[in-house]
Design a protein around this motif. Sequence first.
Motif, PDB file in Angstrom:
ATOM      1  N   VAL A  43       8.069 -12.824   0.779  1.00 23.36           N
ATOM      2  CA  VAL A  43       7.325 -11.858   1.593  1.00 23.36           C
ATOM      3  C   VAL A  43       7.925 -10.463   1.427  1.00 23.36           C
ATOM      4  N   ALA A  64      -7.521  -5.472  -3.177  1.00 19.16           N
ATOM      5  CA  ALA A  64      -6.628  -6.635  -3.081  1.00 19.16           C
ATOM      6  C   ALA A  64      -6.482  -7.264  -4.460  1.00 19.16           C
ATOM      7  N   ASN A  93       2.797 -10.839  -1.074  1.00 19.69           N
ATOM      8  CA  ASN A  93       3.450 -12.139  -0.927  1.00 19.69           C
ATOM      9  C   ASN A  93       3.275 -12.915  -2.218  1.00 19.69           C
ATOM     10  N   PHE A 123       0.031 -11.997  -4.409  1.00 16.07           N
ATOM     11  CA  PHE A 123      -1.187 -11.351  -3.934  1.00 16.07           C
ATOM     12  C   PHE A 123      -0.787 -10.099  -3.164  1.00 16.07           C
ATOM     13  N   GLN A 174      -2.137  -6.720  -0.847  1.00 16.56           N
ATOM     14  CA  GLN A 174      -3.146  -5.964  -0.112  1.00 16.56           C
ATOM     15  C   GLN A 174      -3.150  -4.523  -0.637  1.00 16.56           C
ATOM     16  N   ASP A 185       6.146  -6.412   4.874  1.00 13.07           N
ATOM     17  CA  ASP A 185       5.482  -7.062   6.024  1.00 13.07           C
ATOM     18  C   ASP A 185       4.393  -8.045   5.596  1.00 13.07           C
ATOM     19  N   GLY A 186       4.515  -8.600   4.425  1.00 13.42           N
ATOM     20  CA  GLY A 186       3.549  -9.598   3.958  1.00 13.42           C
ATOM     21  C   GLY A 186       2.365  -9.001   3.230  1.00 13.42           C
ATOM     22  N   LYS A 187       2.339  -7.663   3.121  1.00 14.78           N
ATOM     23  CA  LYS A 187       1.224  -7.063   2.380  1.00 14.78           C
ATOM     24  C   LYS A 187       1.308  -7.439   0.897  1.00 14.78           C
TER      25      LYS A 187
END
Lengths: 103, 103
Positions: free
Chosen positions: B15, B94, B22, B38, B40, B18-20
């Motif tokens: 991660v 994305a 992963n 992936f 964002q 903040d997981g944008k």
Amino acid sequence: MSEFKNVTIVKQANVYFDGKVNSRTVLFADGSKKTLGFMQPGEYTFNTADPELMEILAGELDVQLPGCDWQTIKGGESFNVPGNAAFTMKVKTASDYCCSFLK
Amino acid sequence: MSEFKNVTIVKQANVYFDGKVNSRTVLFADGSKKTLGFMQPGEYTFNTADPELMEILAGELDVQLPGCDWQTIKGGESFNVPGNAAFTMKVKTASDYCCSFLK
């Protein structure tokens, strides 16, 4: 660290909700299937075919299962979803999950 | 559909931001490693240790490699990053990727 050995992984991601939910498909030698996925904060409704076991590996969300009140699920917890059902998640913090498709 | 067979996959996601961003780590029998990830939309700078081959499986981004102008990369295209370097991506839509760690 937990690993899945001797598996097949599909290279391309499964993409839902413009990629705010994405997962990878993992295929096991016994014919079973799991997806390893990641969800951004937001609200998502999914429909099941087979019953599913959703393990939340990290993060926090509320889930509404068919006929049930909302419940809070945190990293390390899991829930079962019946087959041919719809369930809704309100993801509060980015959440890592493992979904097992049950027969 | 492209698959990686007879691999080990680490269950828990990697991660970043903040997981944008992963990813999942895939380990091969020959000792090599890839991550399937992936991103964002957003701007992200990463540092490499080993050189990397970044295949963009879907999406669109701009990348600035060390000493280079910004270039646009779309799904189906790829770029190489040197080892011990920093590179910055501006992810426009994305984006799904496969990162191979080279020796």
